[in-house]
Design a protein around this motif. Structure first.
Motif: not given
Length: 478
Positions: A354-355, A382, A384, A452-453
């Motif tokens: 989802d991230h 999207r 990391t 976002s994680v």
């Protein structure tokens, strides 16, 4: 049977090749016993009204096992050297044990130490080498736990080593006919490179090293093991890394290696601190290369021990190039790198459907390294970002990512001393990254995670204190 009644069993390895063994019972438990007996070369008879286990039935069908149909009768013991009762029926098992005792045949009754004349131990097998563990039948789960530990501790190379010595047993005895002298010589072999070469599947090199030992021609070079110590907790060291430390003569270690890892090393190994401190005098990389080569050429086994993984911003490639150019034998033992360890201890999944569908590992330990990065690609959504060695350049990181389009609201998690007792996690958004780090006086070693994680740290943390989500002044005011 109480602990006080548990017998002190005499350990014995039995040659069952071409000898008859009776197993009474034909279910799953019996099948496990039959399988071990077949591996030992026994002629196995299975006595039971019918063969329940499908695998066991297959062995009967192809003639590997003889089926004696019906209920146990004493004549089944004819020609048997051993008997195993595995029926699940206490009365039948007791009858088997009594009949075996009357004939002086060794009997084991599964899960009934009182009726058993012998116990089948938990076993670790590495080729011709076997390690048997027994609790005397009183605590089989403890024996299995010990066996599992031994399974992890002793790899297949031990079996290859035992097979090598077995093949050359006659030559070894001829070379050193006196027992005490031979024992000392074999100890030198076991402490040398042969075992390590077998572990690395270098069979021909191991044979050559064996021949050199047999003819007392010592090798001119040692070897270097480039070992990743993991990040933080000493428990993250791999088993292969532990073996290397246990065999090391010299350990060249970085400052980020957890002291608990060094405590696991061979006690008499020479330890040399070659750590680099930012802004301080430190061992140069060239000096590290020279030390590795010097000690290896002196015939020593050297461990170059690095925090995390040597091939992730650890200059491991440069060190292998130096060893290769110098003709030094080497091995690489991977370690758990900081991005994996710190993220896991902070409850931050580096990928999440989802991230984030990708991860980028980058280093920011100097401004020159920042100039080589593709900032437009790093600012995309999207994904990391895991930033190593960036504590001193957080303002620059923040400014460049914002300038290339990364949203101010992008979450971050800054993990200080990840995996250690002093771990702290500061969380927030990109707009206040540098300010928050300064407020909480974050110091190296620390890993920065952007994406976002990182926001999941507030919900998924499990190690140490909860993440710091507020400015330091707000916490003090409260």
């Amino acid at each position: 049977m109480s602990a006080a009644d548990t017998p002190a069993l005499f350990p014995l390895f039995v040659d069952l090749r071409h000898r008859t063994v009776l197993v009474v019972g034909a279910g799953e438990v019996a099948r496990r016993k039959v399988e071990a007996l077949l591996e030992a070369g026994a002629h196995v008879r299975v006595g039971a009204p019918q063969v329940v286990d499908a695998t066991l039935a297959g062995w009967v069908g192809d003639g590997r096992v003889t089926h004696l149909p019906g209920v146990f009768v004493e004549r089944w013991l004819d020609e048997a050297w051993l008997v195993v009762a595995a029926t699940g029926d206490h009365a039948v098992n007791r009858a088997v044990a009594a009949a075996a005792q009357a004939r002086r045949i060794w009997a084991n009754v599964v899960d009934d130490a009182a009726l058993s004349a012998f116990q089948v131990p938990a076993r670790v097998r590495r080729g011709p080498l076997q390690i048997a563990v027994s609790s005397g039948g009183g605590a089989p789960m403890v024996a299995r736990l010990v066996r599992e530990d031994l399974e992890a501790r002793y790899d297949d190379a031990y079996g290859a080593l035992a097979a090598l010595l077995d093949r050359h047993r006659t030559r070894i005895r001829a070379r050193w006919p006196q027992t005490d002298v031979r024992r000392r010589a074999i100890s030198e072999l076991l402490d040398g490179p042969v075992h390590d070469l077998l572990r690395r599947r270098r069979t021909l090199a191991a044979e050559r090293a064996f021949e050199a030992w047999l003819h007392c021609t010592a090798a001119t070079h040692g070897a270097v093991h480039l070992v990743g110590a993991g990040a933080g907790d000493a428990g993250l060291l791999t088993l292969r890394g532990l073996r290397a430390l246990n065999q090391a003569d010299v350990i060249l270690h970085d400052r980020l290696v957890d002291p608990g890892v060094l405590e696991l090393a061979r006690r008499d190994a020479e330890r040399i601190d070659v750590g680099k401190l930012p802004g301080a005098d430190a061992t140069t990389q060239a000096r590290i290369h020279a030390l590795m080569i010097e000690h290896a050429r002196a015939g020593r086994r050297v461990v170059r021990l690095k925090g995390g993984d040597a091939f992730v911003f650890g200059r491991g490639g440069e060190e292998l190039e130096a060893l290769r150019d110098a003709g030094i034998d080497y091995e690489v033992v991977p370690g758990i790198t900081a991005a994996l360890a710190c993220a896991a201890h902070a409850g931050v999944p580096l990928t999440h459907r989802d991230h984030a569908q990708s991860v980028r590992l980058i280093t920011a330990h100097c401004r020159e390294s920042l100039d080589t990065l593709d900032w437009a690609a790093l600012a995309r959504e999207r994904q990391t970002l895991a930033v190593y060695m960036g504590v001193g350049l957080l303002e620059t990181l923040q400014a460049r990512l914002l300038a290339h389009g990364m949203a101010e609201a992008t979450p971050f998690a800054l993990i200080e001393n990840g995996g250690r007792a002093r771990q702290r996690t500061v969380v927030g958004t990109l707009r206040d990254l540098a300010q928050r780090a300064n407020e909480h006086q974050v110091r190296a070693p620390a890993l920065l995670i952007l994406g976002s994680v990182a926001a999941l740290a507030t919900r998924l943390h499990w190690y140490g204190d909860a993440p710091l989500t507020e400015p330091l002044g707000a916490r003090e005011a409260a």
